[in-house]
Design a protein around this motif. Structure first.
Motif, PDB file in Angstrom:
ATOM      1  N   LEU A  59       0.810  -1.215   0.000  1.00 49.16           N
ATOM      2  CA  LEU A  59       0.000   0.000   0.000  1.00 49.16           C
ATOM      3  C   LEU A  59       0.846   1.269   0.000  1.00 49.16           C
ATOM      4  N   ARG A  60       2.151   1.111   0.214  1.00 52.01           N
ATOM      5  CA  ARG A  60       2.983   2.302   0.450  1.00 52.01           C
ATOM      6  C   ARG A  60       2.941   3.274  -0.731  1.00 52.01           C
ATOM      7  N   ARG A  61       3.050   2.762  -1.941  1.00 52.95           N
ATOM      8  CA  ARG A  61       3.048   3.674  -3.087  1.00 52.95           C
ATOM      9  C   ARG A  61       1.715   4.401  -3.211  1.00 52.95           C
ATOM     10  N   GLU A  62       0.631   3.697  -2.957  1.00 53.66           N
ATOM     11  CA  GLU A  62      -0.699   4.308  -2.992  1.00 53.66           C
ATOM     12  C   GLU A  62      -0.812   5.433  -1.969  1.00 53.66           C
ATOM     13  N   THR A  63      -0.276   5.219  -0.780  1.00 54.56           N
ATOM     14  CA  THR A  63      -0.357   6.259   0.252  1.00 54.56           C
ATOM     15  C   THR A  63       0.529   7.451  -0.102  1.00 54.56           C
ATOM     16  N   PHE A  64       1.674   7.201  -0.725  1.00 51.43           N
ATOM     17  CA  PHE A  64       2.539   8.298  -1.161  1.00 51.43           C
ATOM     18  C   PHE A  64       1.849   9.114  -2.256  1.00 51.43           C
ATOM     19  N   THR A  65       1.095   8.446  -3.118  1.00 49.01           N
ATOM     20  CA  THR A  65       0.359   9.158  -4.161  1.00 49.01           C
ATOM     21  C   THR A  65      -0.666  10.106  -3.542  1.00 49.01           C
ATOM     22  N   ALA A  66      -1.348   9.649  -2.502  1.00 47.36           N
ATOM     23  CA  ALA A  66      -2.322  10.505  -1.824  1.00 47.36           C
ATOM     24  C   ALA A  66      -1.639  11.715  -1.194  1.00 47.36           C
ATOM     25  N   THR A  67      -0.465  11.498  -0.596  1.00 43.79           N
ATOM     26  CA  THR A  67       0.269  12.627  -0.013  1.00 43.79           C
ATOM     27  C   THR A  67       0.698  13.602  -1.094  1.00 43.79           C
ATOM     28  N   ALA A  68       1.177  13.084  -2.223  1.00 44.86           N
ATOM     29  CA  ALA A  68       1.609  13.945  -3.325  1.00 44.86           C
ATOM     30  C   ALA A  68       0.452  14.805  -3.822  1.00 44.86           C
ATOM     31  N   GLU A  69      -0.723  14.204  -3.953  1.00 36.75           N
ATOM     32  CA  GLU A  69      -1.885  14.968  -4.416  1.00 36.75           C
ATOM     33  C   GLU A  69      -2.273  16.049  -3.410  1.00 36.75           C
ATOM     34  N   LEU A 124      -0.190  17.548  -1.473  1.00 36.33           N
ATOM     35  CA  LEU A 124       0.853  18.576  -1.585  1.00 36.33           C
ATOM     36  C   LEU A 124       0.747  19.369  -2.885  1.00 36.33           C
ATOM     37  N   GLY A 125       0.097  18.784  -3.887  1.00 34.99           N
ATOM     38  CA  GLY A 125       0.008  19.433  -5.189  1.00 34.99           C
ATOM     39  C   GLY A 125       1.240  19.225  -6.032  1.00 34.99           C
ATOM     40  N   VAL A 126       1.860  18.041  -5.895  1.00 35.68           N
ATOM     41  CA  VAL A 126       3.055  17.727  -6.677  1.00 35.68           C
ATOM     42  C   VAL A 126       2.811  16.440  -7.466  1.00 35.68           C
ATOM     43  N   PRO A 127       3.522  16.225  -8.570  1.00 40.54           N
ATOM     44  CA  PRO A 127       3.332  15.002  -9.358  1.00 40.54           C
ATOM     45  C   PRO A 127       3.698  13.756  -8.541  1.00 40.54           C
ATOM     46  N   PRO A 128       2.822  12.761  -8.495  1.00 40.48           N
ATOM     47  CA  PRO A 128       3.089  11.571  -7.687  1.00 40.48           C
ATOM     48  C   PRO A 128       4.404  10.872  -8.021  1.00 40.48           C
ATOM     49  N   GLU A 129       4.756  10.782  -9.292  1.00 39.36           N
ATOM     50  CA  GLU A 129       6.001  10.092  -9.654  1.00 39.36           C
ATOM     51  C   GLU A 129       7.213  10.837  -9.119  1.00 39.36           C
ATOM     52  N   ARG A 130       7.178  12.163  -9.218  1.00 39.74           N
ATOM     53  CA  ARG A 130       8.302  12.952  -8.707  1.00 39.74           C
ATOM     54  C   ARG A 130       8.380  12.839  -7.182  1.00 39.74           C
ATOM     55  N   PHE A 131       7.231  12.809  -6.540  1.00 32.38           N
ATOM     56  CA  PHE A 131       7.215  12.677  -5.081  1.00 32.38           C
ATOM     57  C   PHE A 131       7.756  11.311  -4.666  1.00 32.38           C
ATOM     58  N   TRP A 132       7.331  10.257  -5.360  1.00 37.83           N
ATOM     59  CA  TRP A 132       7.829   8.908  -5.062  1.00 37.83           C
ATOM     60  C   TRP A 132       9.349   8.858  -5.203  1.00 37.83           C
ATOM     61  N   THR A 133       9.868   9.444  -6.260  1.00 41.08           N
ATOM     62  CA  THR A 133      11.312   9.458  -6.484  1.00 41.08           C
ATOM     63  C   THR A 133      12.028  10.222  -5.375  1.00 41.08           C
ATOM     64  N   ALA A 134      11.446  11.363  -4.989  1.00 46.66           N
ATOM     65  CA  ALA A 134      12.061  12.161  -3.920  1.00 46.66           C
ATOM     66  C   ALA A 134      12.049  11.419  -2.597  1.00 46.66           C
ATOM     67  N   MET A 135      10.939  10.794  -2.266  1.00 44.76           N
ATOM     68  CA  MET A 135      10.835  10.064  -1.004  1.00 44.76           C
ATOM     69  C   MET A 135      11.743   8.837  -0.994  1.00 44.76           C
ATOM     70  N   LEU A 148      11.793  19.760  -3.422  1.00 47.72           N
ATOM     71  CA  LEU A 148      12.550  18.942  -4.369  1.00 47.72           C
ATOM     72  C   LEU A 148      11.753  18.688  -5.640  1.00 47.72           C
ATOM     73  N   CYS A 149      10.430  18.714  -5.502  1.00 45.38           N
ATOM     74  CA  CYS A 149       9.538  18.515  -6.651  1.00 45.38           C
ATOM     75  C   CYS A 149       9.185  19.831  -7.337  1.00 45.38           C
ATOM     76  N   GLY A 150       9.783  20.920  -6.882  1.00 45.72           N
ATOM     77  CA  GLY A 150       9.553  22.215  -7.513  1.00 45.72           C
ATOM     78  C   GLY A 150       8.318  22.950  -7.048  1.00 45.72           C
ATOM     79  N   ALA A 151       7.802  22.599  -5.861  1.00 44.19           N
ATOM     80  CA  ALA A 151       6.589  23.240  -5.358  1.00 44.19           C
ATOM     81  C   ALA A 151       6.863  23.937  -4.031  1.00 44.19           C
ATOM     82  N   GLU A 152       6.024  24.892  -3.706  1.00 44.78           N
ATOM     83  CA  GLU A 152       6.125  25.625  -2.444  1.00 44.78           C
ATOM     84  C   GLU A 152       4.721  25.690  -1.835  1.00 44.78           C
ATOM     85  N   PRO A 153       4.293  24.624  -1.149  1.00 48.05           N
ATOM     86  CA  PRO A 153       2.923  24.579  -0.632  1.00 48.05           C
ATOM     87  C   PRO A 153       2.705  25.588   0.496  1.00 48.05           C
TER      88      PRO A 153
END
Length: 237
Positions: A20-30, A32-43, A68-73
């Motif tokens: 489930l870890r990748r799925e939960t990281f995708t939810a966090t990325a969304e 944060l407003g950052v692309p999930p793939e970039r967030f997964w790579t950063a994490m 790191l994903c280029g966002a400033e939430p």
């Protein structure tokens, strides 16, 4: 052998929950407003630093990952992301089936129980409210100590907090990070939980141990028979 020190993820937690870890990281990325793939790579890329506290707590860590994903939430978005991330972490750390009963049985047998986990901030922050906390006498978290397995100081810290010499400690884990070799060097008796029933989850490990302990069990329900049959334990009784 008076104490047992456990690894956490994949040992006390349900190995299948790792999927489930990748799925939960995708939810966090969304959140944060950052692309999930970039967030997964950063994490994923920051894991060695995150587990020794290099980025601070969960809020600070997620802000660093967003940058790191280029966002400033903003604060509101960051608040939502922290809440989402903690909720996802709770899903991933659900207990292995039957493990709480095993821990309760061990406590009834007067074993001292410890924890030694390579973990990031969310486990440390949530620990007091988990179902594991009342059952563990001495938790040791890499994030809090600023060290990761197999650093010998972590094993020494766990034994000291339990008030038991390392030679009187079992170490039980599913492998990874050199944890069993580290336990052996520390003077403990290592036990490998093979997780034979969860090959897909085991395949997620990027750093499997090279050293394989003599003592191995497929699931945690094999721990009590192993302890009972141990020559040292039999002699002590």
């Amino acid at each position: 052998m008076r104490a047992i020190i456990f690894d956490f993820f994949g040992t006390l937690t349900d190995p299948a929950a790792e999927l489930l870890r990748r799925e939960t990281f995708t939810a966090t990325a969304e959140a944060l407003g950052v692309p999930p793939e970039r967030f997964w790579t950063a994490m994923s890329g920051s894991f060695p630093q995150r587990i020794v506290g290099a980025y601070g707590g969960t809020r600070e860590t997620l802000l660093a990952m967003a940058r790191l994903c280029g966002a400033e939430p903003g604060d509101d978005r960051l608040d939502r992301a922290v809440a989402t991330h903690h909720a996802g972490a709770e899903r991933v750390r659900r207990p292995r089936p039957g493990v709480l009963a095993v821990l309760d049985h061990l406590r009834a047998l007067d074993y001292r129980l410890g924890l030694l986990s390579d973990c990031s901030s969310e486990l440390y922050e949530a620990w007091p409210g988990t179902v594991y906390a009342p059952r563990i006498d001495a938790p040791v978290f890499s994030w809090r100590e600023g060290l990761r397995k197999p650093d010998p100081r972590l094993y020494a810290t766990a034994a000291a907090r339990l008030g038991v010499p390392p030679a009187e400690c079992w170490f039980v884990g599913d492998g990874g990070s050199g944890e069993h070799a580290g336990a052996l060097r520390a003077g403990m008796r290592p036990v490998l939980v093979t997780n034979a029933a969860w090959p897909a989850a085991a395949a997620l490990r990027s750093d499997p141990d090279v050293y394989l302990p003599d003592h191995r069990i497929d699931d945690m329900d094999g721990l009590l028979p192993l302890l009972a049959s141990s020559p040292a334990q039999t002699e002590a009784r």
